[in-house]
Design a protein around this motif. Structure first.
Motif, mmCIF file in Angstrom:
data_model
loop_
_atom_site.group_PDB
_atom_site.id
_atom_site.type_symbol
_atom_site.label_atom_id
_atom_site.label_comp_id
_atom_site.label_asym_id
_atom_site.label_seq_id
_atom_site.Cartn_x
_atom_site.Cartn_y
_atom_site.Cartn_z
ATOM 1 N N ARG A 112 -55.922 54.247 -52.389
ATOM 2 C CA ARG A 112 -56.374 52.881 -52.651
ATOM 3 C C ARG A 112 -55.602 51.860 -51.812
ATOM 4 N NH1 ARG A 112 -56.306 49.382 -58.165
ATOM 5 N NH2 ARG A 112 -57.573 47.700 -57.355
ATOM 6 N N PRO A 113 -54.250 51.904 -51.812
ATOM 7 C CA PRO A 113 -53.551 50.944 -50.950
ATOM 8 C C PRO A 113 -53.864 51.141 -49.467
ATOM 9 C CG PRO A 113 -51.965 52.261 -52.223
ATOM 10 C CD PRO A 113 -53.338 52.668 -52.634
ATOM 11 N N ALA A 114 -54.108 52.372 -49.057
ATOM 12 C CA ALA A 114 -54.440 52.619 -47.648
ATOM 13 C C ALA A 114 -55.780 51.990 -47.283
ATOM 14 C CB ALA A 114 -54.463 54.124 -47.374
ATOM 15 N N VAL A 115 -56.736 52.115 -48.168
ATOM 16 C CA VAL A 115 -58.041 51.495 -47.924
ATOM 17 C C VAL A 115 -57.896 49.977 -47.901
ATOM 18 C CG1 VAL A 115 -60.345 51.120 -48.914
ATOM 19 C CG2 VAL A 115 -59.397 53.433 -48.791
ATOM 20 N N THR A 116 -57.139 49.434 -48.849
ATOM 21 C CA THR A 116 -56.905 47.988 -48.892
ATOM 22 C C THR A 116 -56.276 47.508 -47.592
ATOM 23 O OG1 THR A 116 -56.615 48.057 -51.294
ATOM 24 C CG2 THR A 116 -55.695 46.154 -50.142
ATOM 25 N N GLN A 117 -55.302 48.259 -47.104
ATOM 26 C CA GLN A 117 -54.576 47.888 -45.886
ATOM 27 C C GLN A 117 -55.397 48.125 -44.629
ATOM 28 O OE1 GLN A 117 -50.617 49.630 -45.710
ATOM 29 N NE2 GLN A 117 -50.694 49.709 -43.486
ATOM 30 N N GLY A 118 -56.318 49.086 -44.659
ATOM 31 C CA GLY A 118 -56.970 49.510 -43.430
ATOM 32 C C GLY A 118 -58.378 49.007 -43.162
ATOM 33 N N VAL A 119 -59.079 48.540 -44.179
ATOM 34 C CA VAL A 119 -60.482 48.167 -43.977
ATOM 35 C C VAL A 119 -60.639 46.961 -43.053
ATOM 36 C CG1 VAL A 119 -62.522 47.227 -45.161
ATOM 37 C CG2 VAL A 119 -61.379 49.241 -46.065
ATOM 38 N N THR A 120 -59.877 45.896 -43.299
ATOM 39 C CA THR A 120 -60.076 44.695 -42.471
ATOM 40 C C THR A 120 -59.695 44.918 -41.002
ATOM 41 O OG1 THR A 120 -57.983 43.810 -43.332
ATOM 42 C CG2 THR A 120 -60.022 42.993 -44.331
ATOM 43 N N PRO A 121 -58.577 45.595 -40.710
ATOM 44 C CA PRO A 121 -58.324 45.833 -39.280
ATOM 45 C C PRO A 121 -59.338 46.793 -38.652
ATOM 46 C CG PRO A 121 -56.563 46.790 -40.608
ATOM 47 C CD PRO A 121 -57.434 46.002 -41.524
ATOM 48 N N LEU A 122 -59.856 47.740 -39.428
ATOM 49 C CA LEU A 122 -60.891 48.639 -38.902
ATOM 50 C C LEU A 122 -62.122 47.842 -38.489
ATOM 51 C CD1 LEU A 122 -62.185 51.414 -38.341
ATOM 52 C CD2 LEU A 122 -62.847 51.461 -40.758
ATOM 53 N N ILE A 123 -62.578 46.971 -39.371
ATOM 54 C CA ILE A 123 -63.758 46.156 -39.054
ATOM 55 C C ILE A 123 -63.468 45.243 -37.868
ATOM 56 C CG2 ILE A 123 -65.303 44.355 -39.929
ATOM 57 C CD1 ILE A 123 -64.922 45.676 -42.733
ATOM 58 N N ALA A 124 -62.274 44.652 -37.834
ATOM 59 C CA ALA A 124 -61.902 43.775 -36.714
ATOM 60 C C ALA A 124 -61.932 44.527 -35.387
ATOM 61 C CB ALA A 124 -60.509 43.181 -36.956
ATOM 62 N N VAL A 125 -61.384 45.733 -35.370
ATOM 63 C CA VAL A 125 -61.335 46.527 -34.137
ATOM 64 C C VAL A 125 -62.740 46.960 -33.707
ATOM 65 C CG1 VAL A 125 -60.583 48.730 -33.160
ATOM 66 C CG2 VAL A 125 -58.948 47.279 -34.371
ATOM 67 N N VAL A 126 -63.517 47.482 -34.639
ATOM 68 C CA VAL A 126 -64.865 47.949 -34.295
ATOM 69 C C VAL A 126 -65.726 46.798 -33.772
ATOM 70 C CG1 VAL A 126 -67.016 48.879 -35.257
ATOM 71 C CG2 VAL A 126 -64.834 49.957 -35.825
ATOM 72 N N LEU A 127 -65.728 45.682 -34.493
ATOM 73 C CA LEU A 127 -66.525 44.538 -34.037
ATOM 74 C C LEU A 127 -65.971 43.947 -32.738
ATOM 75 C CD1 LEU A 127 -67.321 42.723 -37.417
ATOM 76 C CD2 LEU A 127 -68.755 44.310 -36.109
ATOM 77 N N GLY A 128 -64.663 43.964 -32.582
ATOM 78 C CA GLY A 128 -64.066 43.478 -31.341
ATOM 79 C C GLY A 128 -64.469 44.344 -30.152
ATOM 80 N N LEU A 129 -64.468 45.651 -30.353
ATOM 81 C CA LEU A 129 -64.893 46.546 -29.265
ATOM 82 C C LEU A 129 -66.350 46.320 -28.895
ATOM 83 C CD1 LEU A 129 -63.089 49.845 -30.315
ATOM 84 C CD2 LEU A 129 -62.586 48.435 -28.298
ATOM 85 N N ILE A 130 -67.192 46.107 -29.900
ATOM 86 C CA ILE A 130 -68.605 45.819 -29.636
ATOM 87 C C ILE A 130 -68.734 44.504 -28.879
ATOM 88 C CG2 ILE A 130 -70.818 45.230 -30.722
ATOM 89 C CD1 ILE A 130 -70.009 47.238 -32.980
#
Length: 134
Positions: A112-130
């Motif tokens: 749970r803490p890993a998901v909390t910590q990781g979701v926003t940077p994941l979305i930022a990176v994926v959308l940034g790459l696009i």
């Protein structure tokens, strides 16, 4: 796409400032050490210096992401400022994401803490790459 990516960069950085506050400022407060699964005030005191150090890692990642966000938001597409901004965003948010992965792999109780910590940077990176590829 750039704007949405930058919103998630902001959210990821803000979360890491909050984590810094928990780890480096409020670590020995009962609500904080209980949140991190510690069982006593003595355990919080024993781990205080480790948490303090870890909190600053989170702060430095957040500061880098905020600077990158500013460089991208106020830079001209293709300029050195823009490139430097995306480099900071991908480095800092990528590090946040990898830290969340390490946390997730360290035990089921940390999912749970890993998901909390990781979701926003994941979305930022994926959308940034696009956005950068477009």
């Amino acid at each position: 796409m750039i704007l949405v990516s930058l919103i998630f960069v902001f959210l990821a950085a803000a979360l890491h400032v909050f984590i810094f506050t928990l780890e480096s400022v409020n670590w020995t407060q009962p609500a904080t050490w209980k949140l991190f699964g510690l069982s006593s005030q003595a355990e919080a005191e024993t781990t205080k210096s480790l948490a303090y150090n870890q909190g600053f890692y989170n702060l430095f990642l957040a500061v880098g992401a905020f600077i990158g966000l500013g460089l991208v938001a106020f830079g001209t597409s293709g300029s050195a400022q823009h490139v430097a901004g995306w480099t900071l965003i991908f480095t800092c948010c990528g590090s946040m994401l990898l830290a969340a992965l390490v946390l997730a792999l360290s035990g089921r109780k940390n999912l749970r803490p890993a998901v909390t910590q990781g979701v926003t940077p994941l979305i930022a990176v994926v959308l940034g790459l696009i956005a950068v590829a477009a």
